[in-house]
Design a protein around this motif. Structure first.
Motif: not given
Length: 369
Positions: A162-163, A168-169, A245-249
């Protein structure tokens, strides 16, 4: 190198089996369609939260749908998102529940327990807040739950950054490590997982397994709910679709904390299986083997074959789900990172969850670290 070759064969087999799980014919819709209550426990205003929640309100579903958004406090930033969503979809049945009570160490399950008195329908769908779905999601879930002998439905999912580059990883780990492992386990019958992306069951089944309160102290609540359903002689079903599943790390630390939590949870549940999953890390094992062999011609040929197997699996999954979590050139980097975190997960029993440091006991119960 022998382990790496086994991992390469595993990648090829998973590419073949993926269609059997993700492209099988959908189950027939029940008549009439059951009314559904969707339970969404919230904590914090995650990137993409409103869009993810909205995807559950735009379903092609010809029966009543209630969405319950649960929080522990009104000053939680997610509360403003919940109120805004209710105003935006004023014609939908949306309930916002704010209740600070805790019923165990698992705050998410405590949230769900607080939401349950407001649930009006018999079919319940519990889903994590960072999950997005397509418009046919509820139809597919209801159809699978209606199959004879099925006690609960869960959904496979892909990752979506998401950011940042770290997000992305993180998404690539979900799409190209978790998803293949889950597909292989389901297709071969070696695993019967239950995921937080979706846990759909009826009130009758929920009551039979002790209600949500039975899982209030367990970290792997999704797995334990699935295991409790299977212990009643009922099956888990997986509709032929994938959620997102949205990933925002935003940093390596955030990525490592989450992936180590998942890995150590799996190690607690199935220590032998977790250790055995080393074979799925084909490319890093091949790199180590090639280095030990002085990067001989034979070793380099094997390494090239392993890379081709992993890239072929990625392309196959991207084609089936219709999206890519990241570029092909980044896959070797992601694979090496996954192997490093796997190695770290073999020791230690503490996890970071929502900013809290917790210790996992042998039973899967949580306590403050």
């Amino acid at each position: 190198m022998a382990l790496a070759l086994c991992g390469g064969a595993y990648a090829v087999a998973t590419a073949v089996l993926a269609g059997r799980v993700l492209r099988r014919a959908p189950d027939p819709l029940p008549a009439p369609l059951p009314a559904v209550t969707i339970l969404k426990p919230l904590h914090g205003d995650e990137p993409g939260l409103e869009a993810a929640l909205a995807s559950f309100l735009t379903q092609a579903y010809a029966a009543p749908v209630q969405l319950i958004l649960g929080l522990h406090a009104e000053d939680d930033p997610a509360h403003a998102v919940a109120v805004r969503l209710r105003q935006r979809f004023s014609d939908r049945d949306i309930t916002v529940v704010t209740d600070p009570r805790l019923h165990g160490a698992n705050r998410k399950i405590s949230n769900v327990i607080n939401m349950m008195p407001h649930a009006r329908h018999d079919m319940l769908v519990l889903s994590d807040s960072d999950i997005s779905v397509g418009t046919d999601y509820l139809q597919a879930v209801a159809a699978s739950l209606a199959r004879p002998g099925v006690g609960a439905v869960s959904c496979l999912y892909t990752g979506r950054g998401l950011a940042t580059a770290w997000s992305r990883l993180a998404a690539m780990d979900i799409s190209y490590r978790f998803l293949p492992n889950a597909v292989f386990g389901i297709a071969t019958g070696l695993a019967h997982p239950c995921f937080g992306s979706t846990i759909a069951l009826t009130r009758q089944t929920l009551s039979a397994i002790g209600g949500f309160v039975a899982f209030a102290d367990l970290l792997a609540d999704d797995y334990e709910i699935g295991r409790a359903v299977r212990a009643r002689g009922l099956a888990l079903a997986y509709p032929p679709l994938t959620a997102s599943h949205g990933c925002a790390q935003a940093s390596f630390g955030a990525l490592a904390d989450q992936e180590l939590r998942w890995a150590r949870t799996i190690r607690t549940i199935d220590p032998a299986g977790h250790a055995g999953s080393v074979v799925t890390h084909a490319l890093p094992l091949g790199l180590i083997g090639a280095a030990l062999l002085g990067f001989s011609l034979t070793a380099c040929v094997v390494l090239a074959g392993l890379l081709a197997a992993r890239l072929s699996l990625k392309r196959r999954l991207d084609h089936i789900v219709g999206s890519s979590a990241g570029p092909s050139w980044l896959l070797p980097v992601r694979d090496v990172l996954s192997f490093g975190l796997f190695a770290v997960s073999l020791v230690g029993s503490t996890v970071d969850w929502r900013g809290k440091r917790l210790r996992i006991g042998k039973s899967g119960a949580m306590s403050s670290s």
